[in-house]
Design an enzyme around this catalytic site. Structure first.
Site, PDB file in Angstrom:
ATOM      1  N   LYS A   1       0.836  -1.207   0.000  1.00 10.41           N
ATOM      2  CA  LYS A   1       0.000   0.000   0.000  1.00 10.41           C
ATOM      3  C   LYS A   1       0.866   1.251   0.000  1.00 10.41           C
ATOM      4  CE  LYS A   1      -1.820   1.924   3.876  1.00 10.41           C
ATOM      5  NZ  LYS A   1      -1.652   3.381   3.869  1.00 10.41           N
ATOM      6  N   ASN A   2       1.856   1.273   0.876  1.00  9.75           N
ATOM      7  CA  ASN A   2       2.639   2.501   1.018  1.00  9.75           C
ATOM      8  C   ASN A   2       3.582   2.740  -0.144  1.00  9.75           C
ATOM      9  OD1 ASN A   2       1.317   3.003   3.342  1.00  9.75           O
ATOM     10  ND2 ASN A   2       3.039   2.595   4.714  1.00  9.75           N
TER      11      ASN A   2
ATOM     12  N   CYS B   1      -5.613  13.092  12.133  1.00  5.02           N
ATOM     13  CA  CYS B   1      -6.198  11.829  11.687  1.00  5.02           C
ATOM     14  C   CYS B   1      -6.260  10.891  12.880  1.00  5.02           C
ATOM     15  CB  CYS B   1      -5.397  11.212  10.557  1.00  5.02           C
ATOM     16  SG  CYS B   1      -3.867  10.456  11.103  1.00  5.02           S
TER      17      CYS B   1
ATOM     18  N   ARG C   1      -1.344  15.455  12.055  1.00  7.96           N
ATOM     19  CA  ARG C   1      -0.592  14.959  10.893  1.00  7.96           C
ATOM     20  C   ARG C   1      -0.044  16.168  10.125  1.00  7.96           C
ATOM     21  NH1 ARG C   1      -1.551   9.276   9.140  1.00  7.96           N
ATOM     22  NH2 ARG C   1       0.399   8.860   8.095  1.00  7.96           N
TER      23      ARG C   1
ATOM     24  N   ASP D   1       4.045   0.992  11.953  1.00  3.77           N
ATOM     25  CA  ASP D   1       2.870   0.318  11.390  1.00  3.77           C
ATOM     26  C   ASP D   1       2.720  -1.128  11.884  1.00  3.77           C
ATOM     27  OD1 ASP D   1       2.227   2.590  10.047  1.00  3.77           O
ATOM     28  OD2 ASP D   1       2.859   1.895   8.070  1.00  3.77           O
TER      29      ASP D   1
ATOM     30  N   ARG E   1      -8.668  -0.324   3.957  1.00  8.78           N
ATOM     31  CA  ARG E   1      -7.753   0.668   3.384  1.00  8.78           C
ATOM     32  C   ARG E   1      -6.414   0.017   3.044  1.00  8.78           C
ATOM     33  NH1 ARG E   1      -6.116   4.487   7.226  1.00  8.78           N
ATOM     34  NH2 ARG E   1      -4.722   4.932   5.540  1.00  8.78           N
TER      35      ARG E   1
HETATM   36  C1  UD1 Z   1       4.134   6.972   6.126  1.00 10.62           C
HETATM   37  C2  UD1 Z   1       3.257   5.771   5.941  1.00 10.62           C
HETATM   38  C3  UD1 Z   1       2.643   5.348   7.262  1.00 10.62           C
HETATM   39  C4  UD1 Z   1       3.724   5.169   8.309  1.00 10.62           C
HETATM   40  C5  UD1 Z   1       4.626   6.383   8.384  1.00 10.62           C
HETATM   41  C6  UD1 Z   1       5.817   6.207   9.312  1.00 10.62           C
HETATM   42  C7  UD1 Z   1       2.446   6.033   3.680  1.00 10.62           C
HETATM   43  C8  UD1 Z   1       1.269   6.267   2.793  1.00 10.62           C
HETATM   44  N1  UD1 Z   1       2.198   6.071   4.990  1.00 10.62           N
HETATM   45  O1  UD1 Z   1       3.283   8.033   6.566  1.00 10.62           O
HETATM   46  O2  UD1 Z   1       1.939   4.132   7.070  1.00 10.62           O
HETATM   47  O3  UD1 Z   1       3.130   4.963   9.560  1.00 10.62           O
HETATM   48  O4  UD1 Z   1       5.138   6.701   7.078  1.00 10.62           O
HETATM   49  O5  UD1 Z   1       6.587   5.127   8.919  1.00 10.62           O
HETATM   50  O6  UD1 Z   1       3.531   5.761   3.229  1.00 10.62           O
HETATM   51  N2  UD1 Z   1       5.837  14.824  10.409  1.00 10.62           N
HETATM   52  C9  UD1 Z   1       5.920  16.178  10.680  1.00 10.62           C
HETATM   53  N3  UD1 Z   1       5.843  17.058   9.641  1.00 10.62           N
HETATM   54  C10 UD1 Z   1       5.721  16.637   8.349  1.00 10.62           C
HETATM   55  C11 UD1 Z   1       5.653  15.260   8.072  1.00 10.62           C
HETATM   56  C12 UD1 Z   1       5.710  14.377   9.135  1.00 10.62           C
HETATM   57  O7  UD1 Z   1       6.034  16.583  11.837  1.00 10.62           O
HETATM   58  O8  UD1 Z   1       5.673  17.492   7.446  1.00 10.62           O
HETATM   59  C13 UD1 Z   1       5.878  13.846  11.521  1.00 10.62           C
HETATM   60  C14 UD1 Z   1       4.554  13.077  11.615  1.00 10.62           C
HETATM   61  O9  UD1 Z   1       3.598  13.776  12.375  1.00 10.62           O
HETATM   62  C15 UD1 Z   1       4.984  11.816  12.290  1.00 10.62           C
HETATM   63  C16 UD1 Z   1       6.397  11.579  11.765  1.00 10.62           C
HETATM   64  O10 UD1 Z   1       6.825  12.836  11.242  1.00 10.62           O
HETATM   65  O11 UD1 Z   1       5.048  11.999  13.681  1.00 10.62           O
HETATM   66  C17 UD1 Z   1       6.496  10.513  10.688  1.00 10.62           C
HETATM   67  O12 UD1 Z   1       5.663  10.862   9.620  1.00 10.62           O
HETATM   68  P1  UD1 Z   1       5.965  10.465   8.102  1.00 10.62           P
HETATM   69  O13 UD1 Z   1       7.224   9.671   8.008  1.00 10.62           O
HETATM   70  O14 UD1 Z   1       5.849  11.694   7.292  1.00 10.62           O
HETATM   71  O15 UD1 Z   1       4.741   9.526   7.816  1.00 10.62           O
HETATM   72  P2  UD1 Z   1       3.806   9.525   6.550  1.00 10.62           P
HETATM   73  O16 UD1 Z   1       4.608   9.749   5.330  1.00 10.62           O
HETATM   74  O17 UD1 Z   1       2.633  10.402   6.807  1.00 10.62           O
END
Ligand code: UD1
Length: 417
Positions: free
Chosen positions: A22-23, A116, A121, A306, A397
């Site tokens: 999925k990711n 979320c 997020r 995850d 999902r």
């Molecule tokens: C992706 C995965 C999700 C997984 C996560 C962490 C997908 C579609 N989803 O989510 O399943 O749980 O990686 O391995 O690939 N953060 C910030 N600012 C930002 C972006 C992130 O503070 O602009 C923080 C987030 O709140 C979180 C952490 O960084 O605490 C990790 O987030 P991130 O690695 O960005 O996760 P996703 O890409 O949303």
């Protein structure tokens, strides 16, 4: 309201090919937007998040079709650059379209709902990276309006935290920027390597994925390409934890064992036998899982957030104590309350959860998020009696045919309408 009804206590036995990740597929489908041509993505899992992504592509003007496991996206006729709020709310990861739309059309408009099920997020890292590449971004409440009036230019970007989404967004956007972009502090997840592979097939020049410095030579002319999505390491972890909870012997193909190192180490420590036979991963679990060393979630190659709920569910029905420390998301213990209703002994304090394994019993429980929902299924497979799991839209999902796969492995699981 549909639900799963699961009679626990039946061991799982058999082989299965793991679904496409999925990711990985979500950024791959966004990447297909970059090339004004036809791309074919094979091993595309049938998930509600994928359907939502295909709806977005269609809305942007792409011709999209699906035949079995293969999805064809013709991004030549793209005509829009705005994603309506309804589709954004359906799937938050559609923020990944920002970088791709900017690169392809020079503008992007979408509404981003802040929080979320896992807590806040933020997307500040995404926006800072895109701004470094020359995007002008106006934030009006929950809506973002991005343009690249002066053109996108390659830049040196340093991510202060290895965000997966920000890394992917920056990679996609940098493909449309003139010159070289270096992305330091990048996330190193295997899904990012998969994205690099596809981008290079499209004609981009990207290197370094899998390390913390990724280099993108932007501004090249791109064309459609074919790609097969990597296997889903979190779905694989789910089947292994299910086998750990219920006992039995499962063999998985279609997943890179190296991408599961930390999860496999935990399951081995808990008493399961894991064999890596190159293309096949086999696990045998003959007795209740035992407590293990503390599990700290961390960016790859650390233990994946995850898989936290799923492993916790397997250990909750085992024996002995394990400490979990969730470092990635604020609200990632929502499954705990439901597991407790099944008799689990789990104490939560801030980021920490202490699980003391003991036999679980059936109960009616509700999924509150994707992996938390899968965790309830894992717990139910090892529990005494009947468990009913509601909230299946969360599970759909990310899992293709979850009930069919578990039934094939010998579980007593029924989907009730
Ligand atoms: C992706 C995965 C999700 C997984 C996560 C962490 C997908 C579609 N989803 O989510 O399943 O749980 O990686 O391995 O690939 N953060 C910030 N600012 C930002 C972006 C992130 O503070 O602009 C923080 C987030 O709140 C979180 C952490 O960084 O605490 C990790 O987030 P991130 O690695 O960005 O996760 P996703 O890409 O949303």
């Amino acid at each position: 309201m549909s639900m799963y009804e699961i009679q626990g206590g039946r061991p799982l036995n058999g082989r299965l090919r793991v679904q496409g990740a999925k990711n990985s597929v979500l950024p791959l489908l966004a990447a297909a937007l970059l090339a004004p041509g036809q791309s074919v993505i094979h091993h595309c899992p049938d998930l509600s998040d994928v359907s939502a992504t295909l709806d977005i592509l269609a809305l942007l003007g792409c011709r999209v079709s699906r035949e079995g496991e293969s999805v064809t996206v013709d991004a030549a006729p793209i005509s829009g650059s705005a994603i309506p709020e309804r589709l954004m709310r359906e799937m938050r990861s559609s923020v990944i379209f920002l970088g791709a739309l900017l690169a392809r059309t020079g503008c992007a408009k979408l509404c981003y709902p802040g929080g979320c099920e896992l807590g806040p997020r933020p997307i500040d890292l995404h926006l800072a990276a895109l701004r470094r590449l020359g995007a002008e971004i106006r934030e009006e409440g929950e809506c973002l309006s991005c343009t690249a009036g002066g053109g996108l230019r390659g830049a040196h970007i340093r991510l202060p935290f290895p965000s997966v989404g920000a890394t992917e967004n920056a990679m996609l956007c940098a493909c449309g920027a003139q010159g070289v972009t270096t992305l330091a502090g990048a996330a190193r997840e295997p899904e990012i390597v998969d994205l690099q592979r596809f981008l290079n097939k499209l004609g981009a020049r990207v290197s370094g994925a899998g390390t913390s410095v990724i280099t993108i030579e932007g501004g090249r002319s791109l064309h459609g390409a074919e790609h097969t999505v990597m296997g889903d390491r979190i779905a694989a972890a789910t089947w292994l934890c299910a086998c750990g909870a219920a006992g039995g012997e499962v063999a998985l193909t279609g997943v890179e064992p190296g991408s599961l190192d930390t999860v496999l180490a935990c399951l081995e420590q808990a008493g399961a036998r894991v064999e890596n036979r190159g293309t096949q991963l086999r696990m045998v679990s003959t007795k209740p899982l035992q407590g293990i060393q503390p599990v700290h979630t961390a960016p790859y190659p650390g233990f994946p957030t995850d898989a936290q709920a799923i492993l916790m569910a397997a250990l909750a029905g085992g024996r002995g104590q394990t400490l979990f420390v969730e470092n990635m998301f604020q609200s990632r213990y929502r499954h705990v309350e439901e597991l407790r209703r099944m008799g689990a002994d789990i104490q939560v304090r801030g980021r920490c959860a202490v699980v003391t394994g003991r036999p679980l019993h059936g109960q009616r429980v509700r999924s509150t998020d994707l992996r938390g929902g899968a965790a309830l299924v894992v717990a139910a497979l090892g529990a005494r009696g009947t468990t009913q799991v509601t909230g299946l839209s969360h599970i759909r999902r990310g899992y293709e045919n979850l009930e069919g796969i578990l039934r094939e492995l010998g579980a007593d699981i029924r989907l009730l309408p």
